[in-house]
Design an enzyme around this catalytic site. Structure first.
Site, PDB file in Angstrom:
ATOM      1  N   ASP A 111      30.604 -54.020  17.971  1.00 39.23           N
ATOM      2  CA  ASP A 111      31.514 -54.641  17.693  1.00 39.23           C
ATOM      3  C   ASP A 111      32.617 -54.862  16.185  1.00 39.23           C
ATOM      4  O   ASP A 111      32.469 -55.171  15.786  1.00 39.23           O
ATOM      5  CB  ASP A 111      31.184 -55.687  17.481  1.00 39.23           C
ATOM      6  CG  ASP A 111      29.975 -56.496  16.309  1.00 39.23           C
ATOM      7  OD1 ASP A 111      29.513 -55.207  15.620  1.00 39.23           O
ATOM      8  OD2 ASP A 111      29.965 -57.868  15.861  1.00 39.23           O
ATOM      9  N   GLU A 112      32.224 -53.514  15.560  1.00 35.45           N
ATOM     10  CA  GLU A 112      33.108 -53.469  14.205  1.00 35.45           C
ATOM     11  C   GLU A 112      33.916 -51.429  14.922  1.00 35.45           C
ATOM     12  O   GLU A 112      33.010 -50.550  15.377  1.00 35.45           O
ATOM     13  CB  GLU A 112      31.903 -53.227  13.251  1.00 35.45           C
ATOM     14  CG  GLU A 112      31.872 -53.875  12.601  1.00 35.45           C
ATOM     15  CD  GLU A 112      30.660 -54.003  11.853  1.00 35.45           C
ATOM     16  OE1 GLU A 112      30.999 -53.179  10.785  1.00 35.45           O
ATOM     17  OE2 GLU A 112      29.783 -54.699  11.561  1.00 35.45           O
TER      18      GLU A 112
END
Length: 399
Positions: A111-112
Site C-alpha cells: 500500500d505504499e
DNA sequence: TCTGGGGTCCTAGGACCC
DNA sequence: TCTGGGGTCCTAGGACCC
C-alpha cells in the site's frame, strides 16, 4: 540536482479497500464510518488487529494488538477478515496509475509507493501540484484516500506522508527539517522502533532534533551502523534512491500458527511438508535456487528458536528442501508444546547461466520432474488437490 | 477465543585459514 | 616458552518495516 520524490501511502489500506469493495457490491454500511477492524481468526489463534478505521482508532485500538483487547476498548467493534486478492487488485491499480507520471515507481509495500519525479516534471511544474492531482484522482476514481509526502530526500518524503492523516499532502524538504522534523519525538523517525526509543531517551535523545545534533561518532559507537543510519535520516541526508527496478527476493518463507498446541513431532513434520511445498513452489516460480534452509518453532510460551543449514548443493526441489527441513526440525524439537512452525529458504541465487553442470546430475532430474508435474496439476486444479505427503513422508527413497 | 505473517538487514561469536 | 591478528564463512537471534 535535487531530487523530487513523492511517497504515497493509502490511508488504513486494508480497511479502506475492504470498505470500498463492499460498497461496490451493494453493502450500505461504510466500514470506515463505524468502529471496525480487519482482523485474523480468533478461533484459529490469529486474532490480531491488522488494520483499523479511524473511528476504531478513537477508541484507542492499535494495530497488531489482540482483538480481545480491541473488543474490551470497544465492545461493538466489527471484525472483518482480510482478503488479499482484493488488496492486490487495488495495489496493482495504484501502481499503474503512478506509472503514468514516472517510470521510477518503487513498490515499497502493498500500500505504499515512492515516485521519483526528478526529470519527469515539465519546466516550472510544481511537484506539490502533481501530488495533489494524484491524490484527488485516486479519491475520485477509486473512492479511497491516500497521504502524500513530498521531499527532495526519500526518507523525508516517507516521514512527511505520515504527518496528519487522512487525505493530506505534506512537504518536508531538507530546508524545512529544523522547523518540521526536529521538534518531533524520535519515535516518529523511520526505523526508530520501540526497542531503540528507550535507549535513545536514556542518552538524552528525546526528539529527532536531539538525534540530528548528537555527535555522529557517539551514535556509531553505541549503535553501530544503525546509529549512523538514523543520524543521517534525522539530518535529511539519507541519500537513498528510489529503487524502481523489480528485485528478486532474498528469501522466501511460510509459517503457520497451529490452531492448537502440538506436542508430537510427526504432526509437526506433516505440517512442515505442507509449508515446504508452498515455499518450494514459490521458489521455482521465481526461477531461483536456495542455498540455505531455515526452520523456526515457537512454543506455547512464545519462545522462538530457529536453526538453519547451508546446503552442499543449491536446489529448488521440494524433496531436497524437505530433507533439510526435517533434519533441522529434529535438531530443534525438544518436546515442547508448539504453537507455530515456519520454514524459510535463504541465500537465493538466480537459475540462469552456467551453474548447471553438477547440479543437473541424473539423480536430481527425477525430483525435478515430480515437482514440475505437481506444479502443473496444482495450477490446473488448485492447491491441495495433489499431495505427495505419502511419498515424501515414507522412508522409501523416491530417487 | 491471548499475542499474525511476510520480509530485510545487522550483529556477535565460533570455526577455520593464512 | 605463555598464546598475533586479519579475513571469511556460518549460525542464531534480534530489530525493524508493513
Amino acid at each position: 540536482m535535487d531530487k523530487k520524490i513523492l511517497h504515497i501511502d493509502v490511508n488504513n489500506a486494508f480497511l479502506s479497500w475492504t470498505a470500498v469493495e463492499r460498497l461496490k457490491s451493494g453493502e450500505t454500511v461504510d466500514l470506515r464510518t463505524i468502529p471496525s477492524v480487519i482482523g485474523g481468526d480468533e478461533a484459529k489463534r490469529r486474532g490480531i488487529v491488522v488494520a483499523k478505521s479511524n473511528v476504531a482508532k478513537k477508541f484507542g485500538i492499535k494495530t497488531a494488538e489482540p482483538i480481545y483487547i480491541a473488543r474490551r476498548k470497544c465492545p461493538s467493534i466489527i471484525v472483518v477478515p482480510a482478503d488479499h486478492k482484493v488488496y492486490r487488485k487495488y495495489s496493482d491499480q495504484l501502481y499503474k496509475l503512478f506509472l503514468e507520471y514516472t517510470e521510477k515507481v518503487e513498490r515499497f509495500s502493498i500500500d505504499e509507493c515512492f515516485l521519483d519525479l526528478t526529470g519527469y516534471l515539465k519546466p516550472n511544474e510544481d511537484i506539490v501540484k502533481v501530488g495533489i492531482e494524484i491524490k484527488e484522482k485516486i479519491k475520485k476514481q477509486y473512492g479511497f484516500t491516500v497521504n502524500v509526502g513530498v521531499s527532495d530526500d526519500k526518507i523525508l518524503a516517507k516521514v512527511a506522508s505520515d504527518f496528519e492523516k487522512p487525505d493530506k499532502i505534506h512537504t518536508l524538504f531538507k530546508s524545512e527539517i529544523q522547523e518540521k522534523l526536529w521538534p518531533l519525538p524520535v519515535s516518529d523517525l523511520f526505523m526508530v522502533g520501540k526497542k531503540s526509543v528507550p535507549k535513545l531517551n536514556n542518552m538524552g535523545i528525546k526528539t529527532i532534533g536531539d538525534l540530528a545534533n548528537t555527535e555522529k561518532n557517539l551514535l556509531l559507537k553505541t549503535f553501530g551502523k544503525y546509529g549512523y543510519m538514523i543520524w543521517k535520516f534525522a539530518n535529511g541526508e539519507s541519500k537513498e534512491e528510489v529503487n524502481y527496478l523489480p528485485e528478486k527476493p532474498r528469501g522466501i518463507g511460510n509459517s503457520y500458527t497451529i490452531p492448537y498446541d502440538v506436542g508430537n513431532i510427526d504432526e509437526l513434520q506433516a505440517i512442515l511438508l505442507e509449508l515446504v511445498e508452498k515455499v518450494a513452489y514459490r521458489l521455482r516460480k521465481e526461477d531461483m535456487y536456495a542455498t540455505v534452509v531455515n526452520v523456526q518453532l515457537k512454543n506455547n510460551n512464545f519462545k522462538t528458536v530457529s536453526h538453519q543449514k547451508k546446503l552442499d548443493v543449491r536446489t529448488d526441489t521440494t524433496k531436497d528442501i524437505f530433507d533439510a527441513a526435517k533434519e533441522l526440525l529434529n535438531e530443534l524439537y525438544s518436546g515442547d508444546l508448539i504453537r507455530l512452525i515456519g520454514v524459510r529458504v535463504d541465500g537465493l541465487v538466480e537459475k540462469n547461466e552456467m551453474q548447471l553442470s553438477i547440479f543437473d546430475m541424473p539423480e536430481n532430474t527425477k525430483n525435478k520432474k515430480i515437482d514440475e508435474t505437481m506444479d502443473r496439476l496444482n495450477e490446473k486444479f488448485g492447491n491441495k488437490i495433489v499431495t505427495r505427503a505419502t511419498e515424501l513422508n515414507s522412508n522409501t527413497d523416491i530417487n
